[in-house]
Scaffold this motif. Structure first.
Motif, PDB file in Angstrom:
ATOM      1  N   ALA A 222       0.736  -1.379   0.183  1.00  0.00           N
ATOM      2  CA  ALA A 222      -0.071   0.094  -0.043  1.00  0.00           C
ATOM      3  C   ALA A 222       0.934   1.249   0.116  1.00  0.00           C
ATOM      4  O   ALA A 222       2.214   1.108   0.222  1.00  0.00           O
ATOM      5  CB  ALA A 222      -0.893  -0.039   1.198  1.00  0.00           C
ATOM      6  N   SER A 223       0.324   2.437  -0.144  1.00  0.00           N
ATOM      7  CA  SER A 223       0.694   3.700  -0.172  1.00  0.00           C
ATOM      8  C   SER A 223       0.163   4.378   0.969  1.00  0.00           C
ATOM      9  O   SER A 223      -0.851   4.106   1.247  1.00  0.00           O
ATOM     10  CB  SER A 223       0.972   4.482  -1.334  1.00  0.00           C
ATOM     11  OG  SER A 223      -0.418   4.573  -2.068  1.00  0.00           O
ATOM     12  N   VAL A 224       0.855   5.253   1.769  1.00  0.00           N
ATOM     13  CA  VAL A 224       0.344   6.185   2.805  1.00  0.00           C
ATOM     14  C   VAL A 224       0.409   7.540   2.779  1.00  0.00           C
ATOM     15  O   VAL A 224       1.455   8.007   2.195  1.00  0.00           O
ATOM     16  CB  VAL A 224       0.914   5.397   4.351  1.00  0.00           C
ATOM     17  CG1 VAL A 224       0.362   3.980   4.295  1.00  0.00           C
ATOM     18  CG2 VAL A 224       2.468   5.856   4.309  1.00  0.00           C
ATOM     19  N   GLU A 270      -4.294   0.186  -1.893  1.00  0.00           N
ATOM     20  CA  GLU A 270      -4.848   1.640  -1.933  1.00  0.00           C
ATOM     21  C   GLU A 270      -3.789   2.725  -1.299  1.00  0.00           C
ATOM     22  O   GLU A 270      -2.779   2.278  -0.574  1.00  0.00           O
ATOM     23  CB  GLU A 270      -6.102   1.729  -1.329  1.00  0.00           C
ATOM     24  CG  GLU A 270      -7.031   0.816  -1.904  1.00  0.00           C
ATOM     25  CD  GLU A 270      -7.758   1.296  -3.117  1.00  0.00           C
ATOM     26  OE1 GLU A 270      -7.432   2.447  -3.326  1.00  0.00           O
ATOM     27  OE2 GLU A 270      -8.433   0.552  -3.870  1.00  0.00           O
ATOM     28  N   LEU A 271      -4.244   3.972  -1.420  1.00  0.00           N
ATOM     29  CA  LEU A 271      -3.607   5.223  -0.745  1.00  0.00           C
ATOM     30  C   LEU A 271      -4.282   5.223   0.537  1.00  0.00           C
ATOM     31  O   LEU A 271      -5.569   5.444   0.566  1.00  0.00           O
ATOM     32  CB  LEU A 271      -3.577   6.510  -1.380  1.00  0.00           C
ATOM     33  CG  LEU A 271      -3.048   7.816  -0.795  1.00  0.00           C
ATOM     34  CD1 LEU A 271      -1.640   7.712  -0.146  1.00  0.00           C
ATOM     35  CD2 LEU A 271      -3.352   8.986  -1.630  1.00  0.00           C
ATOM     36  N   ILE A 272      -3.687   5.257   1.892  1.00  0.00           N
ATOM     37  CA  ILE A 272      -4.386   5.132   3.074  1.00  0.00           C
ATOM     38  C   ILE A 272      -3.896   6.440   4.229  1.00  0.00           C
ATOM     39  O   ILE A 272      -2.625   6.728   3.936  1.00  0.00           O
ATOM     40  CB  ILE A 272      -3.839   4.056   3.725  1.00  0.00           C
ATOM     41  CG1 ILE A 272      -4.406   2.807   2.927  1.00  0.00           C
ATOM     42  CG2 ILE A 272      -4.731   3.791   5.133  1.00  0.00           C
ATOM     43  CD1 ILE A 272      -3.546   1.455   3.268  1.00  0.00           C
ATOM     44  N   ARG A 273      -4.912   7.058   4.401  1.00  0.00           N
ATOM     45  CA  ARG A 273      -4.642   8.184   5.355  1.00  0.00           C
ATOM     46  C   ARG A 273      -5.348   7.991   6.838  1.00  0.00           C
ATOM     47  O   ARG A 273      -6.720   7.852   6.697  1.00  0.00           O
ATOM     48  CB  ARG A 273      -5.019   9.541   4.710  1.00  0.00           C
ATOM     49  CG  ARG A 273      -4.581  10.731   5.501  1.00  0.00           C
ATOM     50  CD  ARG A 273      -4.902  11.848   4.831  1.00  0.00           C
ATOM     51  NE  ARG A 273      -4.785  13.178   5.739  1.00  0.00           N
ATOM     52  CZ  ARG A 273      -4.998  14.312   5.301  1.00  0.00           C
ATOM     53  NH1 ARG A 273      -5.673  14.738   4.286  1.00  0.00           N
ATOM     54  NH2 ARG A 273      -4.778  15.448   6.290  1.00  0.00           N
ATOM     55  N   PHE A 274      -4.797   7.845   7.875  1.00  0.00           N
ATOM     56  CA  PHE A 274      -5.270   7.806   9.009  1.00  0.00           C
ATOM     57  C   PHE A 274      -6.201   6.393   8.852  1.00  0.00           C
ATOM     58  O   PHE A 274      -7.143   6.678   9.618  1.00  0.00           O
ATOM     59  CB  PHE A 274      -5.909   8.626   9.583  1.00  0.00           C
ATOM     60  CG  PHE A 274      -4.981  10.027   9.585  1.00  0.00           C
ATOM     61  CD1 PHE A 274      -3.653  10.104  10.090  1.00  0.00           C
ATOM     62  CD2 PHE A 274      -5.303  11.379   9.277  1.00  0.00           C
ATOM     63  CE1 PHE A 274      -2.844  11.154  10.085  1.00  0.00           C
ATOM     64  CE2 PHE A 274      -4.579  12.665   9.223  1.00  0.00           C
ATOM     65  CZ  PHE A 274      -3.411  12.300   9.550  1.00  0.00           C
ATOM     66  N   GLY A 275      -5.741   5.353   8.350  1.00  0.00           N
ATOM     67  CA  GLY A 275      -6.718   4.020   8.247  1.00  0.00           C
ATOM     68  C   GLY A 275      -7.656   4.188   7.423  1.00  0.00           C
ATOM     69  O   GLY A 275      -8.307   2.982   7.247  1.00  0.00           O
TER      70      GLY A 275
END
Length: 295
Positions: A222-224, A270-275
């Motif tokens: 994943a990307s974050v 996916e691109l994940i931001r704060f879960g």
């Protein structure tokens, strides 16, 4: 008894990268090994020593010299970890080349692209094959890394394409920077936007090929987006730090994802931001003002 876990963080001598190493060292087991990497030998040795001696550290911490733009070195370290440990369990690709306001974007483009994009491609190609079942392969990107931040004419270059097509798109963009033809093709002048989109697209390309077998073994690619972080690299671009996180705080959300026991299939690739997933097709091209404050 489970084998010791092996973790590697790039760009880890300061800022978010160092905070990620500190967090891993505090949360992994004593037999596990965290590799703190960077391209300056003195800073690598100092940072690794300080983290290793911290009373918060539980696991082993070692410094390793690694210039992520040196493809042979990145590949060699992956092969070494495969031969010595049977692979690697956690890889966090975090290295960046800071941008500065007092130089033109074009003058900074090559180094920035080589670190953020070409090196990301190398890490995905080198560490994907040696990632052990249940492992984590994570690229630190940004919420700018969604298709909606690009002109619609450019979407086909990154949407649903394999890694080699992403690489070709990056080099086409680099060529347009140096040829002065960005406007004709629809490329934004702010280089962070295409770079982040390409990072996320590269992760999506690799994840698409691995998804079925990775989900079967609890492996995550994943990307974050860590959110706005107060670091030396970001300070030249901000006038208000009221909403910026410390590197330590930003690292927590990333590590919660990395160290989660189970992999949520919704998050995979996916691109994940704060879960939460940042929609790939979302976003709008940033305004001149927004381009320096969107994390």
């Amino acid at each position: 008894m489970n084998a010791p876990r092996i973790a590697l963080v790039t760009g880890a001598t300061q800022g978010l990268g160092r905070a990620l190493v500190e967090g891993l060292a505090a949360r992994l087991d004593p037999a596990d090994l965290v590799l703190l990497t960077g391209r300056d030998a003195g800073r690598v040795a100092q940072a690794a020593g300080e983290v290793a001696r911290s009373p918060r550290s539980r696991s082993r911490v070692e410094g390793r010299l690694l210039d992520v733009t040196d493809t042979a070195a990145v590949t060699a370290l992956a092969a070494e970890l495969r031969d010595l440990h049977g692979g690697v369990d956690i890889v966090i690709s975090n290295a960046i080349a800071p941008l500065v306001p007092d130089r033109s974007q074009a003058a900074q483009a090559d180094e920035f692209i080589d670190v953020a994009n070409v090196a990301t491609h190398t890490i995905l190609r080198s560490y994907g094959p040696v990632l052990r079942p249940g492992g984590r392969l994570i690229v630190v990107a940004s919420s700018l890394g969604t298709l909606g931040h690009l002109d619609p004419r450019l979407h086909r270059l990154f949407d649903g394409v394999p890694l080699d097509r992403v690489e070709s798109a990056v080099e086409s963009w680099r060529g347009a920077i140096h040829a002065g033809t960005l406007d004709a093709a629809g490329w934004p002048h702010w280089i962070n936007v295409p770079s982040k989109v390409a990072q996320v697209a590269a992760v999506r390309a690799v994840a698409a090929e691995r998804r079925e077998r990775d989900l079967a073994t609890g492996t995550l690619v994943a990307s974050v987006c860590p959110g706005m972080v107060d670091t030396r690299a970001s300070r030249p671009w901000f006038s208000d730090y009221g909403h910026a996180q410390t590197p330590e705080r930003a690292a927590r959300a990333v590590l919660d994802l990395v160290l989660a026991e189970d992999v949520d299939p919704v998050l995979y690739g996916e691109l994940i931001r704060f879960g939460k997933v940042v929609p790939w097709h979302g976003g709008t091209p940033p305004t001149e003002q927004e381009r320096v404050i969107i994390p």
